[in-house]
Design an enzyme around this catalytic site. Structure first.
Site, PDB file in Angstrom:
ATOM      1  N   GLU A   1       0.816  -1.214   0.000  1.00  0.00           N
ATOM      2  CA  GLU A   1       0.000   0.000   0.000  1.00  0.00           C
ATOM      3  C   GLU A   1       0.852   1.268   0.000  1.00  0.00           C
ATOM      4  OE1 GLU A   1      -3.386  -0.266   2.540  1.00  0.00           O
ATOM      5  OE2 GLU A   1      -3.181   1.848   3.070  1.00  0.00           O
ATOM      6  N   ASP A   2       1.924   1.249   0.750  1.00  0.00           N
ATOM      7  CA  ASP A   2       2.660   2.496   0.963  1.00  0.00           C
ATOM      8  C   ASP A   2       3.983   2.617   0.216  1.00  0.00           C
ATOM      9  OD1 ASP A   2       0.647   3.275   2.586  1.00  0.00           O
ATOM     10  OD2 ASP A   2       1.656   2.805   4.468  1.00  0.00           O
TER      11      ASP A   2
END
Ligand code: MN
Length: 755
Positions: A105-106
């Site tokens: 996600e990051d």
């Protein structure tokens, strides 16, 4: 890269590279610390290798990124991994997935990368833990879509959701670093979905902590007040517990039972909830704590008999309250909880709850079904197959409810929330097979639980051999036989008589086919009626009507109308009565302008506060100046304010958290708000006159409606009136409370707190 050698190489270097050295020293320190925490589950070199590579992978991926608190980002995945292993008891694969949960996600890594390094299983878990990126279909809620996605993964691997809960728990523990509107969004989601989910999975400790933390941010004052009162009464409570326990300890010792005994406090959240629900003060709560007896069972006697034996020994000492025995040993709760609860009268006539559990039951209660797995590994026969079955059944139901691709994500979320909320009862089929149903479920829910065909064709039922209708609410222990007819078909009104997602899903699928026609009909009925009434159909009309009929869209309103579940003749009355979204022009409300929240946020963005001349107060909760409020921006940029504890607002925070704006009352001007007060007392002649006189003459307040009912010398009254602010209302309540005969008076909350 081999980090141990890396830092050894850099022992004597210049200043510039010292920073690098510090970071890598940190990495080793963090890793060693993590490894220590994982000692219990790390059984082989293989295990250690997996944890190590997941750790360094995540460490490198998040390198240089900091959390809002200023700590290196890796602190977060480590904390989540520790919760997963120490507080829930999952194994090494879950630890690895927890360490990697934010990588996709990051950072720039993809699920493919994870698959390449760690294999299918872990990649699958990480994928389930990664939020949907980018576009969400228009009109839907991103939060809802994400949650739906996560639950779809859940149906294949429960560990995903457990890691997600651990993730949420750590985020809640560190929520103080977030800006306020984000705190509200996260705390709202937590109480609406994550805490009930933890409960459903039997993770009691996590559920309790999530609830308390959510309360802490939603109602800080009330949270700290209860905390303080608990601390202040601690000493006397401890004294009571010691005195109460002493004879029990002696008696159990005399009977050669090995056990631990604890005094368990009710959580701040459950105290708060009880105060709200029963409208009572902290001092009026009598069951602030429970005594818990955890015994180490003798191998020769069944645990069940040992529970009842201890019960018998305790009730030799203290008198039991006959209607307060809860036997979750014979029939465990659907989430696997087992224990025997009873309430007995202690010294000084004080009631005290006693919970009796074996060590195994206690583990299951504390750590949810993860503990089942542990017991299963240790001793194949220890785990009764029933619990496994219960969880499987639940997952099966969930899977079925999820297998409805047409259902819109928000609707799905609502249904899921509902399904999590309720507690369960056990009922029986005609053959005596037990089935667990949520409390409040009807015969129709039961019919759908048996089979969708039984539900669709149901016409009535025999409950305990007596004929009853499909909408009758089930009671624990009912024996139910469903009567069907091939010609029967679901009707629209059925939807308001079922509570399970399964029943709703099946009914909706069949109804959807007719729906288009029904909506057309609804539009026509509505237009005709409005023409009759000579009212123009504007958005404002819908703003009034939708909440009045609990509709969230025009479509839903038309559908209800077309299906005949809204009485067309009531529309006029509702239009007149409803004060929905009343525009209040003279009031100023301070609204924080929404900065872009996320990675690009500038720290000072949200400091800009602007006073809005126009906003609307939500009718569902009628906030008045002085109330703690929360604002939501609609698509046109208007802000609608709700009371912070409004159920609808909590739901909105869980679904549309991005629209939250900080809002507070900023100055007082002469403007009136609708509030409702309720009173009860001993009836006498002239009482109503005295009350209304005080309100109108002494206080100069306008009354909107008054209703008084009297029976057997007791009266119940409800007065809705216009007040200027909260202080005003408090003063009024105080004065009216002094009128002779008035025993109880309070502001009516049109809402009840969430469970
Ligand atoms: Mn995370």
């Amino acid at each position: 890269m081999n980090n141990e050698t890396a830092h050894n190489d850099k022992t004597h270097i210049n200043d510039g590279e010292c920073i690098v050295q510090t970071e890598e020293l940190n990495a080793d320190y963090f890793f060693q610390d993590l490894l220590q925490s994982c000692a219990v589950v790390c059984k082989s070199d293989e295990d250690e290798k997996l944890i190590k590579s997941a750790f360094y992978f995540a460490y490198d991926a998040h390198k240089g990124v900091k959390r809002k608190s200023g700590e290196p980002y890796i602190v977060h995945p480590i904390a989540v991994a520790k919760i997963v292993v120490n507080e829930i008891g999952l194994g090494v694969k879950s630890v690895a997935a927890a360490l990697l949960h934010d990588v996709v996600e990051d950072t720039d890594y993809t699920v493919e990368d994870i698959k390449h390094h760690f294999g299918d299983k872990i990649a699958y878990m990480v994928d389930g833990l990664t939020k949907l990126s980018g576009v969400v279909s228009k009109g839907s809620s991103e939060q809802a879509e994400n949650f739906k996605k996560m639950l779809l993964t859940l149906s294949d691997d429960v560990r995903v959701i457990i890691i997600k809960l651990a993730d949420r728990l750590h985020n809640m523990r560190t929520l103080e670093h977030m800006p306020q509107h984000k705190q509200m969004k996260i705390a709202g989601e937590t109480i609406y979905l994550f805490a009930p989910l933890a409960h459903r999975l039997g993770l009691y400790n996590i559920k309790t902590e999530l609830e308390d933390l959510s309360l802490k941010y939603r109602f800080p004052e009330e949270y700290y007040e209860i905390g303080q009162k608990l601390a202040a009464t601690e000493a006397s409570r401890q004294e009571f517990i010691e005195k109460f326990n002493a004879p029990i300890i002696k008696k159990l010792n005399d009977n050669h039972i090995y056990f631990d005994v604890f005094g368990r406090m009710k959580s701040i959240y459950s105290i708060w909830k009880k105060m709200k629900r029963k409208q009572i003060s902290f001092e009026e709560i009598f069951d602030l704590f429970a005594i818990r007896i955890v015994f180490y069972p003798a191998t020769t006697v069944p645990e069940k008999s040992q529970c009842w034996n201890i019960y018998s020994l305790i009730t030799d000492l203290y008198r039991p309250k006959p209607d307060r025995i809860r036997d979750w040993v014979n029939i465990p709760k659907a989430n696997g909880y087992e224990a025997l609860h009873c309430t007995v009268m202690g010294q000084g006539g004080t009631w005290a709850e006693v919970q009796i559990r074996s060590k195994r039951m206690d583990d299951v209660a504390e750590r949810g079904f993860a503990a089942h797995w542990r017991y299963k590994q240790q001793d194949n026969d220890e785990l009764t197959p029933r619990h496994e079955q219960e969880l499987d059944t639940w997952l099966g139901q969930l899977r079925e409810a999820l297998n409805n691709p047409e259902e819109d994500a928000v609707e799905f979320l609502d249904n899921f929330h509902l399904n999590l909320q309720v507690s369960e009862i056990v009922v029986f089929t005609p053959k005596g097979d037990p089935r667990t149903m949520p409390k409040g479920a009807t015969i129709l829910d039961f019919a759908y639980d048996i089979h969708s065909k039984v539900g669709n064709n149901a016409i009535g039922a025999k409950v305990n051999r007596k004929l009853t209708t499909l909408f009758t609410v089930l009671h624990a222990g009912d024996q139910i036989e469903i009567l069907t007819s091939a010609a029967a078909q679901p009707k629209y009104e059925w939807l308001s008589h079922v509570i399970t997602a399964k029943a709703k899903g099946h009914i909706k699928t069949l109804l959807r086919k007719e729906k288009a026609n029904v909506i057309k009909l609804g539009v026509k009925i509505f237009e005709d009626q409005m023409k009759n009434l000579k009212i123009k159909i504007t958005n404002r009309v819908f703003q009034k009507l939708l909440p009045a009929y609990e509709c969230i869209s025009k479509e839903q309103f038309y559908a209800k109308l077309g299906a005949g579940s809204i009485d067309v003749n009531e529309i006029e009355k509702n239009l007149k009565q409803s004060l929905a979204f009343k525009l209040v022009k003279q009031w100023t409300l301070q609204i924080a302008t929404l900065g872009l929240v996320g990675k690009q946020t500038k720290p000072n963005d949200r400091q800009n506060e602007k006073a809005l001349g126009e906003f609307a107060v939500a009718e569902c909760c009628n906030p008045i100046p002085g109330d703690t409020i929360i604002g939501f921006k609609d698509s046109k940029g208007h802000v609608v304010v709700h009371k912070k504890n409004c159920n609808y607002a909590i739901k909105l925070s869980a679904q549309n958290g991005k629209q939250i704006v900080d809002a507070k009352w900023s100055s007082e001007k002469i403007m009136s708000y609708l509030a409702v007060i309720k009173l009860r007392g001993i009836d006498r002649t002239g009482l109503m006159l005295d009350v209304t006189k005080i309100i109108t003459e002494q206080l100069g307040v306008n009354i909107r409606t008054v209703s008084f009912h009297s029976y057997d010398g007791i009266f119940d009254g409800e007065i809705s009136l216009y007040v200027q602010n909260n202080e005003n209302l408090k003063h009024l309540i105080q004065l009216v409370g002094h009128v002779k005969g008035v025993e109880k008076i309070n502001r009516a909350e049109s809402i009840t707190p969430l469970n």
